[in-house]
Design a protein around this motif. Structure first.
Motif, PDB file in Angstrom:
ATOM      1  N   ARG A  45     -49.807 -64.969  27.660  1.00 25.17           N
ATOM      2  CA  ARG A  45     -50.910 -65.920  27.795  1.00 25.17           C
ATOM      3  C   ARG A  45     -52.260 -65.206  27.879  1.00 25.17           C
ATOM      4  O   ARG A  45     -53.291 -65.748  27.454  1.00 25.17           O
ATOM      5  CB  ARG A  45     -50.697 -66.795  29.032  1.00 25.17           C
ATOM      6  CG  ARG A  45     -51.698 -67.946  29.116  1.00 25.17           C
ATOM      7  CD  ARG A  45     -51.450 -68.861  30.294  1.00 25.17           C
ATOM      8  NE  ARG A  45     -51.686 -68.204  31.582  1.00 25.17           N
ATOM      9  CZ  ARG A  45     -51.762 -68.852  32.741  1.00 25.17           C
ATOM     10  NH1 ARG A  45     -51.612 -70.171  32.782  1.00 25.17           N
ATOM     11  NH2 ARG A  45     -51.970 -68.185  33.856  1.00 25.17           N
ATOM     12  N   SER A  46     -52.255 -63.999  28.416  1.00 24.88           N
ATOM     13  CA  SER A  46     -53.513 -63.254  28.581  1.00 24.88           C
ATOM     14  C   SER A  46     -53.937 -62.531  27.313  1.00 24.88           C
ATOM     15  O   SER A  46     -55.056 -62.000  27.243  1.00 24.88           O
ATOM     16  CB  SER A  46     -53.345 -62.214  29.714  1.00 24.88           C
ATOM     17  OG  SER A  46     -52.435 -61.196  29.334  1.00 24.88           O
ATOM     18  N   TYR A  80     -46.794 -64.706  31.295  1.00 26.55           N
ATOM     19  CA  TYR A  80     -48.136 -64.446  31.824  1.00 26.55           C
ATOM     20  C   TYR A  80     -48.845 -63.385  30.985  1.00 26.55           C
ATOM     21  O   TYR A  80     -50.043 -63.494  30.701  1.00 26.55           O
ATOM     22  CB  TYR A  80     -48.052 -63.997  33.287  1.00 26.55           C
ATOM     23  CG  TYR A  80     -47.966 -65.138  34.259  1.00 26.55           C
ATOM     24  CD1 TYR A  80     -49.119 -65.768  34.727  1.00 26.55           C
ATOM     25  CD2 TYR A  80     -46.740 -65.605  34.725  1.00 26.55           C
ATOM     26  CE1 TYR A  80     -49.058 -66.822  35.626  1.00 26.55           C
ATOM     27  CE2 TYR A  80     -46.659 -66.661  35.618  1.00 26.55           C
ATOM     28  CZ  TYR A  80     -47.824 -67.265  36.069  1.00 26.55           C
ATOM     29  OH  TYR A  80     -47.745 -68.318  36.951  1.00 26.55           O
ATOM     30  N   TRP A  81     -48.085 -62.366  30.605  1.00 28.07           N
ATOM     31  CA  TRP A  81     -48.631 -61.305  29.754  1.00 28.07           C
ATOM     32  C   TRP A  81     -49.085 -61.875  28.417  1.00 28.07           C
ATOM     33  O   TRP A  81     -50.209 -61.632  27.968  1.00 28.07           O
ATOM     34  CB  TRP A  81     -47.569 -60.227  29.571  1.00 28.07           C
ATOM     35  CG  TRP A  81     -47.981 -59.068  28.696  1.00 28.07           C
ATOM     36  CD1 TRP A  81     -49.256 -58.654  28.410  1.00 28.07           C
ATOM     37  CD2 TRP A  81     -47.104 -58.183  27.988  1.00 28.07           C
ATOM     38  NE1 TRP A  81     -49.228 -57.563  27.571  1.00 28.07           N
ATOM     39  CE2 TRP A  81     -47.930 -57.248  27.294  1.00 28.07           C
ATOM     40  CE3 TRP A  81     -45.719 -58.077  27.877  1.00 28.07           C
ATOM     41  CZ2 TRP A  81     -47.389 -56.233  26.502  1.00 28.07           C
ATOM     42  CZ3 TRP A  81     -45.188 -57.063  27.094  1.00 28.07           C
ATOM     43  CH2 TRP A  81     -46.016 -56.158  26.424  1.00 28.07           C
ATOM     44  N   MET A 141     -40.462 -64.366  33.132  1.00 30.96           N
ATOM     45  CA  MET A 141     -41.680 -64.870  33.749  1.00 30.96           C
ATOM     46  C   MET A 141     -42.897 -63.961  33.558  1.00 30.96           C
ATOM     47  O   MET A 141     -43.976 -64.423  33.136  1.00 30.96           O
ATOM     48  CB  MET A 141     -41.439 -65.108  35.241  1.00 30.96           C
ATOM     49  CG  MET A 141     -42.577 -65.834  35.929  1.00 30.96           C
ATOM     50  SD  MET A 141     -42.625 -67.579  35.495  1.00 30.96           S
ATOM     51  CE  MET A 141     -41.081 -68.126  36.229  1.00 30.96           C
ATOM     52  N   PRO A 142     -42.776 -62.655  33.839  1.00 32.36           N
ATOM     53  CA  PRO A 142     -43.968 -61.804  33.636  1.00 32.36           C
ATOM     54  C   PRO A 142     -44.440 -61.776  32.185  1.00 32.36           C
ATOM     55  O   PRO A 142     -45.638 -61.603  31.930  1.00 32.36           O
ATOM     56  CB  PRO A 142     -43.476 -60.411  34.075  1.00 32.36           C
ATOM     57  CG  PRO A 142     -42.270 -60.653  34.917  1.00 32.36           C
ATOM     58  CD  PRO A 142     -41.633 -61.897  34.374  1.00 32.36           C
ATOM     59  N   GLU A 166     -48.005 -74.040  26.192  1.00 30.32           N
ATOM     60  CA  GLU A 166     -49.082 -73.637  27.090  1.00 30.32           C
ATOM     61  C   GLU A 166     -50.395 -73.432  26.349  1.00 30.32           C
ATOM     62  O   GLU A 166     -51.456 -73.862  26.807  1.00 30.32           O
ATOM     63  CB  GLU A 166     -48.682 -72.345  27.824  1.00 30.32           C
ATOM     64  CG  GLU A 166     -49.731 -71.794  28.767  1.00 30.32           C
ATOM     65  CD  GLU A 166     -49.920 -72.618  30.020  1.00 30.32           C
ATOM     66  OE1 GLU A 166     -50.929 -72.403  30.720  1.00 30.32           O
ATOM     67  OE2 GLU A 166     -49.070 -73.482  30.315  1.00 30.32           O
ATOM     68  N   LYS A 167     -50.342 -72.774  25.187  1.00 32.43           N
ATOM     69  CA  LYS A 167     -51.574 -72.372  24.511  1.00 32.43           C
ATOM     70  C   LYS A 167     -51.995 -73.296  23.373  1.00 32.43           C
ATOM     71  O   LYS A 167     -53.175 -73.350  23.017  1.00 32.43           O
ATOM     72  CB  LYS A 167     -51.415 -70.943  23.973  1.00 32.43           C
ATOM     73  CG  LYS A 167     -51.133 -69.900  25.057  1.00 32.43           C
ATOM     74  CD  LYS A 167     -51.533 -68.504  24.641  1.00 32.43           C
ATOM     75  CE  LYS A 167     -53.039 -68.343  24.620  1.00 32.43           C
ATOM     76  NZ  LYS A 167     -53.460 -66.931  24.446  1.00 32.43           N
ATOM     77  N   ASN A 172     -52.425 -75.257  37.150  1.00 32.91           N
ATOM     78  CA  ASN A 172     -52.637 -73.853  37.491  1.00 32.91           C
ATOM     79  C   ASN A 172     -51.371 -73.146  37.960  1.00 32.91           C
ATOM     80  O   ASN A 172     -51.443 -72.022  38.472  1.00 32.91           O
ATOM     81  CB  ASN A 172     -53.711 -73.745  38.593  1.00 32.91           C
ATOM     82  CG  ASN A 172     -55.057 -74.285  38.142  1.00 32.91           C
ATOM     83  OD1 ASN A 172     -55.477 -74.042  37.018  1.00 32.91           O
ATOM     84  ND2 ASN A 172     -55.723 -75.032  39.017  1.00 32.91           N
ATOM     85  N   LEU A 219     -48.278 -72.081  36.293  1.00 31.92           N
ATOM     86  CA  LEU A 219     -47.438 -71.803  35.133  1.00 31.92           C
ATOM     87  C   LEU A 219     -46.018 -71.447  35.545  1.00 31.92           C
ATOM     88  O   LEU A 219     -45.052 -71.889  34.913  1.00 31.92           O
ATOM     89  CB  LEU A 219     -48.051 -70.663  34.308  1.00 31.92           C
ATOM     90  CG  LEU A 219     -47.223 -70.121  33.137  1.00 31.92           C
ATOM     91  CD1 LEU A 219     -46.906 -71.219  32.131  1.00 31.92           C
ATOM     92  CD2 LEU A 219     -47.956 -68.959  32.467  1.00 31.92           C
ATOM     93  N   TRP A 220     -45.878 -70.659  36.599  1.00 33.02           N
ATOM     94  CA  TRP A 220     -44.552 -70.218  37.038  1.00 33.02           C
ATOM     95  C   TRP A 220     -43.669 -71.402  37.429  1.00 33.02           C
ATOM     96  O   TRP A 220     -42.470 -71.412  37.157  1.00 33.02           O
ATOM     97  CB  TRP A 220     -44.682 -69.258  38.222  1.00 33.02           C
ATOM     98  CG  TRP A 220     -45.272 -69.878  39.465  1.00 33.02           C
ATOM     99  CD1 TRP A 220     -46.587 -69.953  39.800  1.00 33.02           C
ATOM    100  CD2 TRP A 220     -44.553 -70.544  40.508  1.00 33.02           C
ATOM    101  NE1 TRP A 220     -46.754 -70.620  40.997  1.00 33.02           N
ATOM    102  CE2 TRP A 220     -45.513 -70.988  41.453  1.00 33.02           C
ATOM    103  CE3 TRP A 220     -43.208 -70.809  40.735  1.00 33.02           C
ATOM    104  CZ2 TRP A 220     -45.161 -71.674  42.611  1.00 33.02           C
ATOM    105  CZ3 TRP A 220     -42.842 -71.492  41.888  1.00 33.02           C
ATOM    106  CH2 TRP A 220     -43.816 -71.911  42.815  1.00 33.02           C
ATOM    107  N   ASN A 226     -42.612 -73.457  34.323  1.00 34.46           N
ATOM    108  CA  ASN A 226     -41.692 -72.621  33.550  1.00 34.46           C
ATOM    109  C   ASN A 226     -40.304 -72.633  34.169  1.00 34.46           C
ATOM    110  O   ASN A 226     -39.291 -72.782  33.462  1.00 34.46           O
ATOM    111  CB  ASN A 226     -42.233 -71.194  33.472  1.00 34.46           C
ATOM    112  CG  ASN A 226     -41.362 -70.287  32.637  1.00 34.46           C
ATOM    113  OD1 ASN A 226     -40.628 -69.467  33.170  1.00 34.46           O
ATOM    114  ND2 ASN A 226     -41.435 -70.416  31.327  1.00 34.46           N
TER     115      ASN A 226
END
Length: 224
Positions: free
Chosen positions: A217-218, A214-215, A210-211, A75-76, A156, A158-159, A162
């Motif tokens: 990635r931020s 997202y965590w 999953m969370p 992703e990054k 857009n 990601l979920w 994944n």
């Protein structure tokens, strides 16, 4: 404490440590995590426990973190970095297995207390390691390509990428690993139950993760 609650806490701890590694060490931390997670999962899988009345092998949570880690790298930082991390994890597991076989060749001292335990773990782990090495290399590469493919289609969501990459990657991983590591070791009934519950548990753990992606990635890592 009930095993199910302990398992949930264990999963949260594993994913939190992965995010912490990323926060502290950036890309290098994630790649390093994949290496030692492959080794720990390979050792943990020797232990079976009962969850919700089903036979489950340990190692599912730790192994699932490698998929989360490669997804985060993908992703990054892109597919090439994720593939490099998979090869590093594969090489780490392979070399550690070979080195431990050399360790077992040394005759133990008469007062030695560890050799028998090490021999039990790492002799049995030869077959487990072969299954793990094969499954790790193939399934993580498949996971990377599926994730990258759906990233282009749904940049857009990601979920979605994944979940889809986890469904196929975890299924392939479970089939390859259980076939090599456990066919003939357990009865077919127990083998099928282990394979089925292993896949179910891996997928559930992927949903729990999953969370955390997202965590992660931020997060802006302290070093990268």
């Amino acid at each position: 404490m009930p095993t199910e609650i302990l398992g949930l806490l264990f999963a949260i701890a594993n994913f939190s440590f992965l995010v912490l590694f990323y926060k502290l060490f950036g890309k290098t931390g994630i790649i390093t995590w994949i290496g030692f997670a492959a080794i720990l999962a390979n050792l943990q899988v020797l232990k079976t426990i009962e969850l919700f009345g089903l036979i489950v092998t340990m190692g599912n949570v730790m192994y699932a973190t490698t998929f989360l880690a490669t997804d985060l790298l993908n992703e990054k930082y892109g597919k090439a970095v994720a593939k490099k991390a998979v090869w590093l994890g594969f090489s780490t597991l392979l070399v550690s297995t070979i080195i431990m076989q050399f360790v077992l060749l040394f005759p133990p001292h008469g007062e030695d207390l560890a050799h028998g335990h090490l021999a039990f773990i790492f002799d049995f782990a030869l077959r487990v390691a072969l299954g793990s090495l094969t499954a790790f290399l193939i399934s993580n590469h498949i996971n990377i390509y599926i994730f990258a493919f759906f990233k282009k289609l749904f940049p857009n969501m990601l979920w979605l990428r994944n979940i889809i990459s986890s469904i196929f990657g975890q299924a392939l991983d479970t089939l390859i690993f259980c076939a090599i590591a456990f066919l003939g070791v357990y009865s077919m009934g127990v083998w099928f139950e282990i394979a089925l519950t292993t896949y179910i548990m891996k997928f559930i753990v992927s949903l729990l993760a999953m969370p955390f992606i997202y965590w992660a990635r931020s997060i802006k890592p302290l070093q990268d």
